[in-house]
Write a protein that holds these residues in place. Structure first.
Motif, short mmCIF file in Angstrom:
data_model
loop_
_atom_site.label_atom_id
_atom_site.label_comp_id
_atom_site.label_asym_id
_atom_site.label_seq_id
_atom_site.Cartn_x
_atom_site.Cartn_y
_atom_site.Cartn_z
N UNK A 145 -18.85 32.47 9.11
CA UNK A 145 -17.52 32.01 9.62
C UNK A 145 -16.92 32.43 10.70
N UNK A 146 -16.15 31.66 11.28
CA UNK A 146 -15.53 32.28 12.80
C UNK A 146 -14.43 33.21 12.61
N UNK A 147 -13.89 33.38 11.29
CA UNK A 147 -12.91 34.35 10.95
C UNK A 147 -13.34 35.57 10.55
N UNK A 148 -14.62 35.62 10.21
CA UNK A 148 -15.21 36.86 9.68
C UNK A 148 -15.80 37.67 10.78
N UNK A 149 -15.22 38.59 11.34
CA UNK A 149 -15.66 39.75 12.62
C UNK A 149 -16.91 40.19 12.19
N UNK A 150 -16.80 40.85 10.93
CA UNK A 150 -17.92 41.57 10.51
C UNK A 150 -19.41 40.84 10.32
N UNK A 151 -19.24 39.65 9.89
CA UNK A 151 -20.35 38.73 9.92
C UNK A 151 -20.72 38.35 11.20
N UNK A 152 -19.89 37.93 12.01
CA UNK A 152 -20.17 37.38 13.62
C UNK A 152 -20.98 38.69 14.27
N UNK B 51 -12.72 33.63 16.36
CA UNK B 51 -14.13 33.82 16.76
C UNK B 51 -14.37 34.47 18.24
N UNK B 52 -13.55 33.99 19.10
CA UNK B 52 -13.50 34.38 20.37
C UNK B 52 -12.90 35.57 20.30
N UNK B 53 -11.90 35.97 19.65
CA UNK B 53 -11.36 37.11 19.59
C UNK B 53 -11.97 38.34 19.19
N UNK B 54 -13.08 37.94 18.23
CA UNK B 54 -14.07 38.71 17.58
C UNK B 54 -15.15 39.17 18.65
N UNK B 55 -15.45 38.22 19.68
CA UNK B 55 -16.43 38.32 20.52
C UNK B 55 -15.84 39.23 21.78
N UNK B 56 -14.74 39.20 22.15
CA UNK B 56 -13.91 39.84 23.23
C UNK B 56 -13.69 41.09 22.69
N UNK B 57 -13.59 41.36 21.49
CA UNK B 57 -13.50 42.81 21.03
C UNK B 57 -15.01 43.55 21.02
N UNK B 58 -15.89 42.99 20.30
CA UNK B 58 -17.23 43.33 19.91
C UNK B 58 -18.04 43.56 21.11
N UNK B 59 -18.24 42.59 22.17
CA UNK B 59 -19.02 42.89 23.22
C UNK B 59 -18.62 44.02 24.06
#
Length: 479
Positions: free
Chosen positions: A314-321, A361-369
């Protein structure tokens, strides 16, 4: 006991020796950008001085029907590149179609002019109108200007503004990508001729030798199972992937030994796990071996794509992403990987509307990467296409720029999400404290980077008697 770093003891050392703190600049000139060629070392991309390089950029399509990089009917090349530079980015992923090179060879090794290319794609009236606008915005072009010369001009302007160019083979037959029914999916698919593909890679690698800022090339965008032929679909496997990847890598390296080579995975470039984990390349039993890329094993980089409608969790689950990205390829950045590589997320994106800045989802990516010291390039820059899927002047709602490329489509996303992520990436990857380990690096890696920096700083232009003292101090300080 307090541990003293280079920055602590150097002032005292200079005071004792009476040496000015500016001595290095008189001996060693600043490295000339882009300071290539680049190589890889474990999970890092490094320039010629051994400094870490992190790609942060945007995609600029040039692989659709006209086979000309988009947007030139609305803005000049200089203006478009300035937009990239204005975001603080340092790279552009410039896409092209193998069909462009096929036509070059079919036309007695003469490229098609942009005027003809536009007429072929848009018709006499549509093509003529767009051509006139391109010439108006880019007065150095004329009736004899070819598509390849547009790529040359973009590379030159990017070099002028210090933007790295990454060439991406997006498709074989020019057009919108990517569908399992488009004939571009897999080697042997309707339009994906292996010989033409390797010839095209070789051609673009060779032409790019004249570009001072062509630092890397991809082998192929978003490999996927083809649904146009059952016999071709039966060849879709990691074993076949490895065979063809080696062919493509040879084609690029023989033509241009300087460029990095990006390897994309299966499932629309969402999976590189067998490469990272060193597991069997099924249905065979062989595993990925860097020795199979003899002489240029230090030129390989991995790339992944991530979109919330296809990646899985799911796009709102940063841990899963994050877990998904780690398991499918980002593990390559860690000591636990069987095969360490640099990783670049070369595609991700979202519709640029009023809620883009809040997209979880993109917020997760822009934090994680950025936190993983990885590079990234967002899809995509422009707000329109010359033609897409039969529609001329197609509006691209995923484009960072608006329809006529004059301003950002969603300034809120740019200002509150994208630009801060660019800054964050470079802040993380250029730690101002030479004694602290960057996130994701080992203490030894950090110390090694510090030592490389000192060795190239001009410090050892001092007279010989000082060398022994400095080296002895380095042993104490760093080890």
């Amino acid at each position: 006991m307090a541990r003293f770093g280079f920055r602590h003891w150097l002032p005292a050392f200079l005071a004792i020796t009476g040496t000015s703190g500016t001595f290095a600049s008189s001996h060693v000139p600043r490295a000339t950008w882009p300071n290539g060629p680049f190589v890889t070392s474990g999970r890092w991309i490094q320039d010629a001085a051994g400094s870490t390089v992190t790609y942060v950029g945007v995609n600029w399509p040039g692989s659709l029907d006209a086979m000309i990089p988009e947007g030139l009917q609305y803005q000049s090349i200089e203006s478009i590149v300035s937009r990239i530079k204005g975001l603080g980015m340092n790279a552009v992923r410039l896409t092209y179609a193998i069909e462009m090179i096929d036509q070059y060879y079919d036309n007695e090794q003469t490229d098609v002019t942009i005027q003809k290319a536009l007429t072929d794609a848009l018709g006499q009236d549509g093509g003529g109108s767009v051509y006139d606008k391109i010439i108006s915005n880019n007065p150095s072009f004329n009736t004899s200007t070819t598509r390849l010369e547009v790529y040359d001009a973009i590379a030159a302007e990017c070099a002028k503004q210090e933007i790295y160019v990454h060439l991406d083979n997006h498709v074989s037959k020019a057009g919108w990508c990517c569908s399992p029914l488009d004939g571009n999916s897999w080697w042997g698919d309707e339009y994906f001729n292996v010989d033409n593909w390797t010839r095209g890679l070789s051609f673009m690698a060779s032409r790019g030798k004249t570009w001072t800022n062509l630092m890397s090339m991809s082998l192929r965008n978003e490999l996927r199972i083809p649904l146009t032929s059952a016999s071709v679909a039966n060849t879709y496997s990691w074993e076949q992937w490895y065979s063809y990847v080696k062919q493509g890598a040879v084609a690029i390296n023989k033509a241009n030994a300087d460029v990095l080579i990006f390897l994309s995975g299966l499932n629309s470039d969402q999976d590189l796990s067998p490469v990272v984990n060193g597991t069997a390349l099924t249905p065979g039993t062989a595993t990925f071996n860097r020795d199979d890329f003899s002489g240029y094993g230090d030129k390989l980089v991995l790339e992944l794509h991530a979109y919330d409608n296809i990646i899985g969790p799911g796009p709102s689950n940063c841990t899963a992403v994050e877990e998904k990205l780690f398991n499918t390829g980002f593990k390559a950045l860690t000591d636990d990987a069987a095969n360490q590589f640099p990783m670049v997320l070369t595609e991700f994106g979202l519709v640029q509307n009023g809620t883009a800045a809040q997209d979880p989802y993109v917020s997760c990516l822009l934090d994680y990467v950025p936190s993983r010291n990885a590079g990234w390039m967002i899809w995509q820059l422009g707000g329109s296409y010359y033609i897409r899927e039969g529609t001329q002047d197609f509006d691209e709602t995923w484009g960072l720029l608006n329809h006529d490329w004059t301003d950002w489509r969603s300034s809120d996303f740019i200002n509150s999400s994208l630009a801060p992520a660019v800054k964050k990436t470079f802040t993380i990857n250029n730690d101002p404290d030479p004694n602290s380990s960057s996130p994701g690096t080992s203490d030894n890696e950090s110390k090694g980077a510090n030592l490389r920096s000192m060795l190239t700083s001009g410090l050892f232009d001092l007279p010989l008697p000082f060398h022994t003292a400095i080296l002895a101090t380095l042993v104490v300080v760093f080890y």
